[in-house]
Design a protein around this motif. Sequence first.
Motif, mmCIF file in Angstrom:
data_model
loop_
_atom_site.group_PDB
_atom_site.id
_atom_site.type_symbol
_atom_site.label_atom_id
_atom_site.label_comp_id
_atom_site.label_asym_id
_atom_site.label_seq_id
_atom_site.Cartn_x
_atom_site.Cartn_y
_atom_site.Cartn_z
ATOM 1 N N SER A 76 19.639 -29.264 52.511
ATOM 2 C CA SER A 76 18.769 -28.207 53.023
ATOM 3 C C SER A 76 18.980 -27.989 54.521
ATOM 4 O O SER A 76 19.018 -26.848 54.992
ATOM 5 C CB SER A 76 17.302 -28.521 52.722
ATOM 6 O OG SER A 76 16.884 -29.701 53.373
ATOM 7 N N TYR A 77 19.150 -29.060 55.259
ATOM 8 C CA TYR A 77 19.432 -28.926 56.681
ATOM 9 C C TYR A 77 20.778 -28.251 56.897
ATOM 10 O O TYR A 77 20.930 -27.381 57.751
ATOM 11 C CB TYR A 77 19.420 -30.296 57.364
ATOM 12 C CG TYR A 77 19.850 -30.211 58.806
ATOM 13 C CD1 TYR A 77 18.950 -29.801 59.774
ATOM 14 C CD2 TYR A 77 21.154 -30.512 59.196
ATOM 15 C CE1 TYR A 77 19.336 -29.694 61.100
ATOM 16 C CE2 TYR A 77 21.537 -30.406 60.509
ATOM 17 C CZ TYR A 77 20.631 -30.003 61.464
ATOM 18 O OH TYR A 77 21.019 -29.892 62.762
ATOM 19 N N ARG A 78 21.746 -28.625 56.103
ATOM 20 C CA ARG A 78 23.086 -28.075 56.264
ATOM 21 C C ARG A 78 23.110 -26.589 55.960
ATOM 22 O O ARG A 78 23.814 -25.822 56.612
ATOM 23 C CB ARG A 78 24.071 -28.842 55.366
ATOM 24 C CG ARG A 78 25.505 -28.496 55.552
ATOM 25 C CD ARG A 78 26.034 -28.524 56.983
ATOM 26 N NE ARG A 78 25.494 -29.545 57.811
ATOM 27 C CZ ARG A 78 25.313 -29.405 59.124
ATOM 28 N NH1 ARG A 78 25.649 -28.303 59.751
ATOM 29 N NH2 ARG A 78 24.811 -30.376 59.837
ATOM 30 N N LEU A 79 22.349 -26.140 54.975
ATOM 31 C CA LEU A 79 22.267 -24.709 54.676
ATOM 32 C C LEU A 79 21.742 -23.947 55.888
ATOM 33 O O LEU A 79 22.300 -22.914 56.268
ATOM 34 C CB LEU A 79 21.368 -24.477 53.457
ATOM 35 C CG LEU A 79 21.186 -23.033 53.025
ATOM 36 C CD1 LEU A 79 22.533 -22.422 52.617
ATOM 37 C CD2 LEU A 79 20.196 -22.963 51.870
ATOM 38 N N LEU A 127 23.729 -20.817 61.087
ATOM 39 C CA LEU A 127 23.891 -20.694 62.538
ATOM 40 C C LEU A 127 25.362 -20.763 62.935
ATOM 41 O O LEU A 127 25.842 -19.947 63.726
ATOM 42 C CB LEU A 127 23.090 -21.787 63.250
ATOM 43 C CG LEU A 127 23.194 -21.796 64.776
ATOM 44 C CD1 LEU A 127 22.639 -20.497 65.353
ATOM 45 C CD2 LEU A 127 22.443 -22.990 65.335
ATOM 46 N N VAL A 128 26.099 -21.725 62.382
ATOM 47 C CA VAL A 128 27.528 -21.863 62.687
ATOM 48 C C VAL A 128 28.278 -20.600 62.272
ATOM 49 O O VAL A 128 29.124 -20.092 63.015
ATOM 50 C CB VAL A 128 28.133 -23.108 61.998
ATOM 51 C CG1 VAL A 128 29.647 -23.125 62.114
ATOM 52 C CG2 VAL A 128 27.546 -24.375 62.590
ATOM 53 N N PHE A 129 27.971 -20.085 61.078
ATOM 54 C CA PHE A 129 28.609 -18.864 60.615
ATOM 55 C C PHE A 129 28.342 -17.713 61.585
ATOM 56 O O PHE A 129 29.260 -16.970 61.948
ATOM 57 C CB PHE A 129 28.107 -18.486 59.214
ATOM 58 C CG PHE A 129 28.582 -17.130 58.780
ATOM 59 C CD1 PHE A 129 29.857 -16.969 58.262
ATOM 60 C CD2 PHE A 129 27.763 -16.022 58.908
ATOM 61 C CE1 PHE A 129 30.310 -15.713 57.878
ATOM 62 C CE2 PHE A 129 28.199 -14.771 58.522
ATOM 63 C CZ PHE A 129 29.478 -14.613 58.007
ATOM 64 N N PHE A 158 31.156 -15.804 63.674
ATOM 65 C CA PHE A 158 31.352 -14.369 63.469
ATOM 66 C C PHE A 158 31.316 -13.615 64.801
ATOM 67 O O PHE A 158 32.120 -12.713 65.032
ATOM 68 C CB PHE A 158 30.304 -13.803 62.515
ATOM 69 C CG PHE A 158 30.541 -12.373 62.174
ATOM 70 C CD1 PHE A 158 31.561 -12.010 61.308
ATOM 71 C CD2 PHE A 158 29.754 -11.379 62.724
ATOM 72 C CE1 PHE A 158 31.796 -10.682 60.993
ATOM 73 C CE2 PHE A 158 29.969 -10.048 62.424
ATOM 74 C CZ PHE A 158 31.005 -9.699 61.553
ATOM 75 N N VAL A 159 30.420 -14.019 65.679
ATOM 76 C CA VAL A 159 30.348 -13.387 67.008
ATOM 77 C C VAL A 159 31.663 -13.605 67.759
ATOM 78 O O VAL A 159 32.187 -12.675 68.386
ATOM 79 C CB VAL A 159 29.150 -13.931 67.817
ATOM 80 C CG1 VAL A 159 29.240 -13.528 69.277
ATOM 81 C CG2 VAL A 159 27.840 -13.449 67.206
ATOM 82 N N TYR A 160 32.206 -14.792 67.689
ATOM 83 C CA TYR A 160 33.440 -15.094 68.408
ATOM 84 C C TYR A 160 34.683 -14.489 67.764
ATOM 85 O O TYR A 160 35.579 -14.033 68.467
ATOM 86 C CB TYR A 160 33.636 -16.612 68.550
ATOM 87 C CG TYR A 160 32.880 -17.181 69.719
ATOM 88 C CD1 TYR A 160 33.387 -17.113 71.005
ATOM 89 C CD2 TYR A 160 31.644 -17.788 69.532
ATOM 90 C CE1 TYR A 160 32.688 -17.634 72.078
ATOM 91 C CE2 TYR A 160 30.933 -18.310 70.588
ATOM 92 C CZ TYR A 160 31.462 -18.219 71.865
ATOM 93 O OH TYR A 160 30.766 -18.734 72.926
ATOM 94 N N THR A 161 34.762 -14.510 66.433
ATOM 95 C CA THR A 161 35.981 -14.044 65.766
ATOM 96 C C THR A 161 35.911 -12.576 65.361
ATOM 97 O O THR A 161 36.940 -11.915 65.278
ATOM 98 C CB THR A 161 36.283 -14.868 64.494
ATOM 99 O OG1 THR A 161 35.261 -14.634 63.519
ATOM 100 C CG2 THR A 161 36.412 -16.343 64.805
ATOM 101 N N GLY A 207 32.400 -21.907 58.842
ATOM 102 C CA GLY A 207 31.077 -22.347 58.401
ATOM 103 C C GLY A 207 31.143 -23.320 57.246
ATOM 104 O O GLY A 207 30.456 -24.348 57.243
ATOM 105 N N ILE A 208 31.964 -23.017 56.249
ATOM 106 C CA ILE A 208 32.070 -23.892 55.076
ATOM 107 C C ILE A 208 32.715 -25.226 55.432
ATOM 108 O O ILE A 208 32.255 -26.287 55.005
ATOM 109 C CB ILE A 208 32.830 -23.184 53.938
ATOM 110 C CG1 ILE A 208 31.976 -22.027 53.390
ATOM 111 C CG2 ILE A 208 33.192 -24.160 52.828
ATOM 112 C CD1 ILE A 208 32.710 -21.100 52.455
#
Length: 68
Positions: free
Chosen positions: A13-16, A21-23, A27-30, A40-41
């Motif tokens: 649940s924490y990882r989801l 957030l990581v995704f 996405f902002v950077y790439t 992200g995955i």
Amino acid sequence: METHRRSILKAASYRLFATSLVFGIAFVYTGQFGSAAKIGISAAVAKTALYYFWERLWDNIGWGRKEQ
């Protein structure tokens, strides 16, 4: 003491939440959905395993716990 099942559910649940957030940051950077998803995955899989083992390690440490 926590069960293995509880530790796995907490980690998942924490990882989801954290993967979202990581995704978003990736996405902002790439600017590319596919690249952001791969980042992200990959991070989610690695960090979920790390978090699970970290929780299990700390479950064996009595320091800072109070008897109930």
